[in-house]
Design an enzyme around this catalytic site. Sequence first.
Site, short mmCIF file in Angstrom:
data_model
loop_
_atom_site.label_atom_id
_atom_site.label_comp_id
_atom_site.label_asym_id
_atom_site.label_seq_id
_atom_site.Cartn_x
_atom_site.Cartn_y
_atom_site.Cartn_z
N LYS A 80 20.87 33.34 34.37
CA LYS A 80 20.72 32.34 33.31
C LYS A 80 19.27 32.39 32.82
O LYS A 80 18.36 32.78 33.58
CB LYS A 80 21.02 30.95 33.88
CG LYS A 80 21.36 29.91 32.86
CD LYS A 80 22.86 29.81 32.61
CE LYS A 80 23.20 28.68 31.68
NZ LYS A 80 24.63 28.46 31.54
N GLY A 180 28.55 12.87 26.17
CA GLY A 180 27.99 13.97 25.37
C GLY A 180 29.08 14.51 24.48
O GLY A 180 30.10 15.00 24.98
N VAL A 181 28.90 14.41 23.15
CA VAL A 181 29.91 14.98 22.25
C VAL A 181 29.27 16.05 21.38
O VAL A 181 29.20 15.95 20.17
CB VAL A 181 30.66 13.93 21.39
CG1 VAL A 181 31.93 13.50 22.06
CG2 VAL A 181 29.80 12.72 21.05
N GLY A 182 28.77 17.09 22.07
CA GLY A 182 28.16 18.23 21.38
C GLY A 182 29.19 19.30 21.09
O GLY A 182 30.37 19.00 20.85
N ASN A 183 28.75 20.56 21.16
CA ASN A 183 29.61 21.69 20.76
C ASN A 183 30.93 21.73 21.52
O ASN A 183 31.99 21.82 20.92
CB ASN A 183 28.86 23.00 21.01
CG ASN A 183 27.76 23.20 20.00
OD1 ASN A 183 27.94 22.89 18.82
ND2 ASN A 183 26.62 23.69 20.44
N VAL A 184 30.88 21.67 22.83
CA VAL A 184 32.11 21.79 23.62
C VAL A 184 32.96 20.52 23.47
O VAL A 184 34.15 20.58 23.19
CB VAL A 184 31.80 22.03 25.12
CG1 VAL A 184 33.09 22.01 25.94
CG2 VAL A 184 31.06 23.35 25.31
N ALA A 185 32.32 19.38 23.69
CA ALA A 185 33.09 18.14 23.76
C ALA A 185 33.74 17.79 22.42
O ALA A 185 34.81 17.17 22.40
CB ALA A 185 32.21 16.99 24.24
N TYR A 186 33.12 18.18 21.31
CA TYR A 186 33.75 17.91 20.02
C TYR A 186 35.13 18.59 19.96
O TYR A 186 36.13 17.98 19.59
CB TYR A 186 32.86 18.38 18.86
CG TYR A 186 33.51 18.11 17.53
CD1 TYR A 186 33.44 16.84 16.96
CD2 TYR A 186 34.25 19.09 16.87
CE1 TYR A 186 34.09 16.57 15.75
CE2 TYR A 186 34.89 18.83 15.67
CZ TYR A 186 34.80 17.57 15.11
OH TYR A 186 35.45 17.30 13.93
N1 LIG Z 1 28.85 25.92 25.20
C1 LIG Z 1 29.61 26.46 26.13
O1 LIG Z 1 30.47 27.30 25.84
C2 LIG Z 1 29.46 26.04 27.55
C3 LIG Z 1 28.75 24.91 27.90
N2 LIG Z 1 28.70 24.52 29.20
C4 LIG Z 1 27.99 23.32 29.58
O2 LIG Z 1 28.60 22.20 28.92
C5 LIG Z 1 27.60 21.23 28.60
C6 LIG Z 1 27.62 20.96 27.10
O3 LIG Z 1 27.37 22.16 26.40
P1 LIG Z 1 27.34 22.22 24.80
O4 LIG Z 1 28.41 21.37 24.26
O5 LIG Z 1 27.30 23.64 24.45
O6 LIG Z 1 25.93 21.59 24.52
P2 LIG Z 1 25.46 20.66 23.32
O7 LIG Z 1 23.99 20.58 23.38
O8 LIG Z 1 26.11 21.06 22.05
O9 LIG Z 1 26.10 19.25 23.73
C7 LIG Z 1 25.58 18.42 24.71
C8 LIG Z 1 25.54 17.03 24.15
O10 LIG Z 1 25.16 16.13 25.17
C9 LIG Z 1 24.27 15.17 24.63
N3 LIG Z 1 23.51 14.58 25.71
C10 LIG Z 1 22.44 15.08 26.39
N4 LIG Z 1 22.04 14.22 27.34
C11 LIG Z 1 22.87 13.15 27.26
C12 LIG Z 1 22.98 11.94 27.99
N5 LIG Z 1 22.15 11.63 28.97
N6 LIG Z 1 23.97 11.07 27.64
C13 LIG Z 1 24.81 11.36 26.64
N7 LIG Z 1 24.76 12.49 25.92
C14 LIG Z 1 23.80 13.37 26.23
C15 LIG Z 1 23.45 15.94 23.61
O11 LIG Z 1 22.87 15.10 22.65
C16 LIG Z 1 24.52 16.86 23.02
O12 LIG Z 1 25.14 16.29 21.89
C17 LIG Z 1 26.27 21.80 29.10
O13 LIG Z 1 26.03 21.36 30.41
C18 LIG Z 1 26.54 23.31 29.13
O14 LIG Z 1 25.72 23.99 30.04
C19 LIG Z 1 29.34 25.21 30.19
C20 LIG Z 1 30.05 26.32 29.90
C21 LIG Z 1 30.11 26.88 28.56
C1 LIG Z 2 27.98 29.65 27.54
C2 LIG Z 2 28.66 30.75 28.28
C3 LIG Z 2 29.01 31.85 27.38
C4 LIG Z 2 27.99 31.24 29.49
C5 LIG Z 2 27.27 30.23 30.31
O1 LIG Z 2 26.08 30.26 30.36
C6 LIG Z 2 28.00 29.18 31.00
O2 LIG Z 2 29.22 29.28 31.19
O3 LIG Z 2 27.35 28.20 31.42
#
Ligand SMILES: NC(=O)C1=CN([C@@H]2O[C@H](COP(=O)(O)OP(=O)(O)OC[C@H]3O[C@@H](n4cnc5c(N)ncnc54)[C@H](O)[C@@H]3O)[C@@H](O)[C@H]2O)C=CC1
Ligand SMILES: CC(C)CC(=O)C(=O)O
Length: 366
Positions: A80, A180-186
Amino acid sequence: MEVFQRLEQEDYEQVIYCQDRASGLKAIIVIHDTTLGPALGGARMWNYASEEEALEDALRLAKGMTYKNAAAGLNLGGGKTVIIGDARRDKNEEMFRAYGRYIQGLNGRYITAEDVGTTVEDMDIIYQETDYVTGVSPAFGSSGNPSPMTAYGIYVGMKAAAKEAFGSDDLSGKTIAVQGVGNVAYHLCSHLHEEGAKLVVTDIHQDAVERAVQDFQAEAVDPNDIYDVNADIFSPCALGAILNDETIPRLKAKVVAGSANNQLKENRHGDMLHERGIVYAPDYVINAGGVINVADELHGYNKERAKKKVSGLYDRMTQIFEVAKRDGIPTHQAADRLAEERMEKVKNARNTFLQNEHHILSRRRK
Ligand SMILES: NC(=O)C1=CN([C@@H]2O[C@H](COP(=O)(O)OP(=O)(O)OC[C@H]3O[C@@H](n4cnc5c(N)ncnc54)[C@H](O)[C@@H]3O)[C@@H](O)[C@H]2O)C=CC1
Ligand SMILES: CC(C)CC(=O)C(=O)O
């Protein structure tokens, strides 16, 4: 603790500090273990309070990738990157090009992708400097943003966890608290909404909350109140270490299933969930959809094939619940056991000598 002592503790292979004054790049690449193959894991950009905090995050995330890739059946090791900086403010093209050149210098030992704070556009810039990057734009024949596939994996894994806890995997009418409703959660919320679940959401960014409220009729709560919601399922989809001594006693949910990496502050918090009868979907198993998707690029990307594999997370979760019950252990331990067994077996199977381009016999022929 001294850095080498920390690395020895959990047998890390390599830590690379990358600095580029002109672009402002300050990154730490951690390669935890390459038993199964090159280390693959995303690059997180975050405004860490200190270098120690950044290193610790990179170490924990890299080890998580070793277990994630092993448990997902991928022939990849764990690594990572963390990039120190504010993703909304400090990014520039030169930074990601400099980062790409550092990756190229590792000659395939580490392959990068997206994580919190980095995007497909960033991967496209890295791709200008190295082939060892995934999650690049579909226009280049790659898989693009991994988040929708991660979300789909969480959705099917959550259904398996619901079956374990409630006897049915039907999520309609269930209340699901999403942190958290970012990329994944949306994208996850979209699946859940479609199935008829009631959503309660929170985020530290108001725009993210508003989007979920508007698109999925979600109820919004303050970030500090999400643990107290009267929910059936708690879905942590922000950052790590949120399952701890302070938060676990507040949970009303019978299931914890979300995308965040390193949800347990310490392993004993997995025991705590188990003792309270909460079905915990081990984070690195349920959130493997993204890495399964980007890893498919290494064979020439095929979305249908990748999605079929991600669908398999339902059965993988069920298998973990079975092992946990059979052996009378918490689910996080059952997941570790499966991942470690696979690494051990593959290591043994690859013990015999095979000549490769670096072996002296190959070099002598040149
Ligand atoms: N994007 C992916 O494909 C993958 C993501 N993950 C994990 O999933 C999680 C979310 O990833 P993404 O959606 O990509 O990231 P992201 O940055 O798009 O979404 C995370 C969201 O959480 C919010 N956040 C941060 N701290 C917070 C708190 N204390 N309370 C409430 N909301 C908070 C942020 O403002 C953001 O909207 C991360 O831990 C990431 O490592 C794991 C595997 C794959
Ligand atoms: C975002 C993925 C493609 C890889 C990764 O770093 C993860 O699963 O946490």
